[in-house]
Design an enzyme around this catalytic site. Structure first.
Site, short mmCIF file in Angstrom:
data_model
loop_
_atom_site.label_atom_id
_atom_site.label_comp_id
_atom_site.label_asym_id
_atom_site.label_seq_id
_atom_site.Cartn_x
_atom_site.Cartn_y
_atom_site.Cartn_z
N TYR A 127 2.11 9.08 -8.92
CA TYR A 127 1.34 8.98 -6.86
C TYR A 127 -0.37 9.25 -7.79
O TYR A 127 -1.44 9.20 -7.12
CB TYR A 127 1.39 10.03 -6.15
CG TYR A 127 1.36 9.81 -4.78
CD1 TYR A 127 -0.62 10.57 -4.32
CD2 TYR A 127 1.55 8.84 -3.96
CE1 TYR A 127 -0.99 10.59 -2.93
CE2 TYR A 127 0.69 8.10 -2.90
CZ TYR A 127 -0.07 9.44 -2.56
OH TYR A 127 -0.80 9.68 -0.97
N LYS A 184 -1.89 2.54 -4.47
CA LYS A 184 -2.56 1.76 -5.43
C LYS A 184 -3.56 0.69 -5.78
O LYS A 184 -4.26 0.85 -6.94
CB LYS A 184 -1.28 1.52 -6.42
CG LYS A 184 -0.23 2.47 -7.09
CD LYS A 184 -0.92 3.47 -8.09
CE LYS A 184 0.03 4.27 -7.98
NZ LYS A 184 -1.22 6.45 -7.99
N PRO A 199 0.85 -1.01 -0.06
CA PRO A 199 -0.42 0.01 -0.29
C PRO A 199 0.73 1.60 0.31
O PRO A 199 0.18 2.45 0.17
CB PRO A 199 -0.43 -0.33 1.39
CG PRO A 199 0.04 -1.50 2.13
CD PRO A 199 0.87 -2.01 1.27
#
Ligand code: FAS
Ligand code: PHB
Length: 402
Positions: free
Chosen positions: A393, A297, A293
């Protein structure tokens, strides 16, 4: 019983797919082996990419998210207390992420499905796909002691890492890639104000920590812990003390602490199953892939799988084009592998691997640690480097069908 798309799994993948298909009048039935309350009791992700947000709006389930979610224009990476902000909005030319818990978006999807009175069988047992290579697949299951057969055109395997769908692809056809990390994440939820207005991913000599949040009054924290640790090893007091050692000192000095309302330890792995399709069976989300994690994603890769399958189903039923179904696995896997690499990279740079050489490092541990520190310093020290992190991100654009 007959439907166009049989969906196995009522997590975010299955619910989002079912809601989108319904907007196009494509009939679908969802089967899950547990009930809705159990699903809503699983605390998981907290960051939604713009792609997920757009899909939620397209599915008509975004009202509460838009009212209660928080748009985040950046986040921080802290290296032994030295803070660097990744200015997502500036570095990507306007993209941001939405801070809104997976439990909440799942609840919104469940409520919308119930309001639309779409067929959903919770506590369905022995769910089994059949004849998925034929043009008349079907799924059998037991519900309230009664056996059912659901005839369909397609089966969407949205049943997570431990589901039945992936196992339906013969072992000799399936390739599974896996890297299990030598540590886990201890998750901690508390009704205290977040220690910072944006997320902080922190690496320190004590190990990794993440300061996240769910609202102005509810915080979500994580600590890297050894795989041998048990929840009972971690009192609330021990958690807060350790968290303060890993977060930047100025944040630790002012943060509010309080009793945990949830604590759990999750193992970390990178996992991909290829292909993600077998005849008229499509693997979606955690049924096909798992990421650590660290890159936020997991849930977001599930959403991009859903987006691709939804485009394909819409073209099949609205334009009669069945050729396009062969595109699913290649399109989905291109984005999955990118998300897997980013999540592995962030995890490798931000965690203490101790003496573990199983990660293919095959070098003396301190040398590997220095390489990772140098890599992170390089990326944080240049605008180009920060831009690479920012665009990964917020999530790369979804790929269209040919
Ligand atoms: P899910 O696993 O959510 O849902 C699958 C559903 O299928 C379940 O409801 C299950 O009951 C059902 N099912 C399984 N087998 C079945 C069968 N045989 N028959 C019928 N139904 C069956 N992602 C992030 O982005 N950030 C995070 O911080 C993060 N933290 C996580 C922490 C943990 C402990 C875990 C396990 C995952 C975390 N994830 C995180 C990833 C997570 O959010 C997943 O990506 C997301 O739940 C994927 O959703 P689904 O693909 O719907 O799978
Ligand atoms: C969370 O809020 O649960 C969360 C946020 C970002 C991550 C992982 C978890 O990378």
């Amino acid at each position: 019983m007959t439907t166009q798309v049989a969906i196995i799994g009522s997590g975010p993948s299955g619910l989002l797919l079912g809601q989108l298909l319904n907007t196009q009048g494509i009939s679908n039935v969802i089967l899950d082996r547990v009930d809705g309350d159990y699903i809503l009791g699983r605390i998981r992700a907290g960051i939604l990419e713009q792609g997920f947000v757009d899909l939620a709006r397209e599915a008509g389930v975004a009202e509460r998210m838009d009212n209660e979610g928080h748009v985040h224009e950046g986040f921080e990476l802290s290296m032994n207390g030295e803070r660097t902000r990744i200015d997502l909005k500036t570095l990507t030319g306007g993209d941001t992420v939405m801070c809104y818990g997976q439990v909440e978006i799942t609840r919104d999807l469940m409520d919308a499905r119930q309001a639309a009175e779409l067929p959903t069988y919770y506590n369905a047992e022995k769910v089994t796909p059949h004849e998925v290579k034929s043009d008349k697949p079907y799924v059998t299951f037991v519900h309230d002691g009664e056996e059912y057969r659901l005839d369909c055109d397609y089966v969407a395997g949205c049943d997570g890492f431990h589901g039945v769908s992936r196992q339906t692809i013969p072992a000799e056809i399936r390739t599974e890639h896996e890297r299990v990390y030598p540590f886990g994440w201890l998750g901690f939820m508390a009704d205290v104000p977040p220690c910072n207005h944006e997320l902080i991913y922190a690496m320190s000599d004590h190990g990794f920590a993440l300061a996240s949040q769910r609202s102005a009054t509810r915080s979500r924290y994580y600590l890297q812990v050894p795989l041998t640790d048990k929840i009972e090893d971690w009192s609330d007091e021990r958690f807060w003390d350790e968290l303060k050692k890993r977060l930047p000192a100025d944040v630790a000095a002012t943060m509010e602490t309080g009793p945990s309302i949830e604590k759990s330890i999750a193992p970390l792995r990178s996992f991909v199953c290829e292909p993600m399709q077998y005849g008229n069976l499509f693997l979606v989300g955690d049924a096909a892939h798992i990421v650590p994690p660290t890159g936020a994603k997991g849930l977001n890769l599930a959403a991009s799988d859903v987006a691709t399958l939804f485009k394909i189903m819409t073209r099949v039923y609205k334009e009669g084009d069945k050729e396009c179904i062969s595109q699913y696995s290649d399109i989905a896997l291109r984005r999955v592998w990118n998300g897997e690499r980013f999540s592995w990279w962030m995890t490798s740079m931000m965690h203490d691997f101790g003496d573990d050489l199983s990660g293919g490092n095959n070098m003396e541990p301190l040398m590997y640690k220095r390489f990772m520190e140098s890599e992170l310093n390089y990326y944080l020290g240049s605008e180009n480097g920060r831009k690479v992190i920012a665009e990964q991100y917020v999530g790369l654009p979804y790929e269209d069908l040919k």
